[in-house]
Design a protein around this motif. Structure first.
Motif, short mmCIF file in Angstrom:
data_model
loop_
_atom_site.label_atom_id
_atom_site.label_comp_id
_atom_site.label_asym_id
_atom_site.label_seq_id
_atom_site.Cartn_x
_atom_site.Cartn_y
_atom_site.Cartn_z
N LYS A 259 0.84 -1.19 0.00
CA LYS A 259 0.00 0.00 0.00
C LYS A 259 0.88 1.24 0.00
O LYS A 259 1.98 1.24 0.54
N ASN A 260 0.38 2.27 -0.60
CA ASN A 260 1.14 3.52 -0.67
C ASN A 260 1.11 4.30 0.63
O ASN A 260 2.01 5.07 0.92
N SER A 261 0.07 4.13 1.40
CA SER A 261 -0.02 4.88 2.66
C SER A 261 -0.47 3.94 3.77
O SER A 261 -1.18 2.97 3.53
N VAL A 262 -0.06 4.29 4.94
CA VAL A 262 -0.43 3.51 6.11
C VAL A 262 -1.22 4.44 7.02
O VAL A 262 -0.76 5.54 7.34
N SER A 263 -2.39 4.04 7.41
CA SER A 263 -3.18 4.88 8.30
C SER A 263 -2.90 4.48 9.74
O SER A 263 -2.83 3.30 10.07
N VAL A 264 -2.74 5.46 10.57
CA VAL A 264 -2.47 5.24 11.98
C VAL A 264 -3.73 5.57 12.75
O VAL A 264 -4.32 6.64 12.59
N GLY A 265 -4.15 4.66 13.59
CA GLY A 265 -5.36 4.86 14.37
C GLY A 265 -5.12 5.77 15.55
O GLY A 265 -4.03 6.31 15.77
N SER A 266 -6.14 5.96 16.31
CA SER A 266 -6.03 6.84 17.48
C SER A 266 -5.95 6.02 18.76
O SER A 266 -6.59 6.33 19.75
N ASP A 267 -5.19 4.95 18.73
CA ASP A 267 -5.02 4.12 19.92
C ASP A 267 -4.17 4.86 20.94
O ASP A 267 -3.30 5.66 20.59
N SER A 268 -4.42 4.60 22.18
CA SER A 268 -3.62 5.21 23.23
C SER A 268 -3.48 4.23 24.38
O SER A 268 -4.27 3.31 24.55
N ILE A 269 -2.47 4.47 25.16
CA ILE A 269 -2.19 3.65 26.33
C ILE A 269 -2.10 4.57 27.53
O ILE A 269 -1.44 5.60 27.47
N SER A 270 -2.76 4.20 28.58
CA SER A 270 -2.64 4.97 29.82
C SER A 270 -2.28 4.01 30.94
O SER A 270 -2.80 2.90 31.03
N ILE A 271 -1.39 4.47 31.78
CA ILE A 271 -0.90 3.65 32.89
C ILE A 271 -1.40 4.28 34.18
O ILE A 271 -1.18 5.47 34.42
N SER A 272 -2.04 3.49 35.00
CA SER A 272 -2.60 4.02 36.24
C SER A 272 -1.48 4.37 37.22
O SER A 272 -0.36 3.87 37.14
N SER A 273 -1.82 5.23 38.17
CA SER A 273 -0.83 5.61 39.18
C SER A 273 -0.46 4.40 40.04
O SER A 273 0.68 4.28 40.49
N GLU A 274 -1.41 3.50 40.25
CA GLU A 274 -1.12 2.28 41.01
C GLU A 274 -0.09 1.42 40.29
O GLU A 274 0.84 0.89 40.92
N ALA A 275 -0.22 1.30 38.97
CA ALA A 275 0.75 0.51 38.19
C ALA A 275 2.12 1.17 38.22
O ALA A 275 3.14 0.49 38.30
N LYS A 276 2.15 2.50 38.17
CA LYS A 276 3.43 3.22 38.24
C LYS A 276 4.11 2.99 39.59
O LYS A 276 5.32 2.77 39.66
N GLU A 277 3.31 3.03 40.66
CA GLU A 277 3.87 2.77 42.00
C GLU A 277 4.39 1.34 42.11
O GLU A 277 5.46 1.10 42.68
N MET A 278 3.64 0.39 41.54
CA MET A 278 4.08 -1.01 41.59
C MET A 278 5.38 -1.20 40.81
O MET A 278 6.26 -1.95 41.24
N ALA A 279 5.51 -0.51 39.69
CA ALA A 279 6.74 -0.60 38.90
C ALA A 279 7.91 -0.01 39.67
O ALA A 279 9.02 -0.55 39.64
N GLU A 280 7.66 1.09 40.36
CA GLU A 280 8.73 1.72 41.14
C GLU A 280 9.17 0.82 42.29
O GLU A 280 10.36 0.66 42.55
N VAL A 281 8.21 0.21 42.97
CA VAL A 281 8.53 -0.71 44.06
C VAL A 281 9.30 -1.91 43.53
O VAL A 281 10.28 -2.36 44.14
N TYR A 282 8.88 -2.44 42.39
CA TYR A 282 9.59 -3.56 41.78
C TYR A 282 11.03 -3.18 41.47
O TYR A 282 11.97 -3.93 41.76
N TYR A 283 11.22 -1.99 40.89
CA TYR A 283 12.57 -1.53 40.56
C TYR A 283 13.41 -1.40 41.83
O TYR A 283 14.58 -1.82 41.86
N MET A 284 12.84 -0.82 42.88
CA MET A 284 13.60 -0.66 44.13
C MET A 284 13.97 -2.01 44.73
O MET A 284 15.07 -2.18 45.25
#
Length: 95
Positions: free
Chosen positions: A24-49
């Motif tokens: 195909k000559n062009s590729v269309s990009v959708g409007s997908d998005s990802i959001s990470i909850s604050s709880e998941a961010k805290e869990m990732a930080e604890v895992y890293y520590m």
């Protein structure tokens, strides 16, 4: 039990009739998005520590050796050094 063949079925016959995908000559990009909850961010930080804590040795041998050398010197153990050490110990316990 014997198998006498596939009775006229050649699995490679279908490969001759395949078509290549057209680019195909062009590729269309959708409007997908990802959001990470604050709880998941805290869990990732604890895992890293926890991972950093596992990799860090409990005792720093180089500092222990340096303190042992300082203590061997009789002039090192003065009232000021003892008071400073006692204050740091009490502070570490929250007293």
């Amino acid at each position: 039990m014997t198998i006498n063949g596939l009775r006229g079925i050649n699995p490679l016959d279908k490969l001759d009739n395949t078509q290549k995908a057209t680019p195909k000559n062009s590729v269309s990009v959708g409007s997908d998005s990802i959001s990470i909850s604050s709880e998941a961010k805290e869990m990732a930080e604890v895992y890293y520590m926890n991972e950093v804590a596992k990799e860090t040795p409990d005792v720093r041998a180089d500092l222990v050796e340096a303190v042992k050398e300082k203590i061997k010197d009789p002039s090192y153990l003065s009232a000021a050094v003892i008071q400073s050490t006692a204050d740091k110990i009490l502070t570490s316990f929250g007293l």
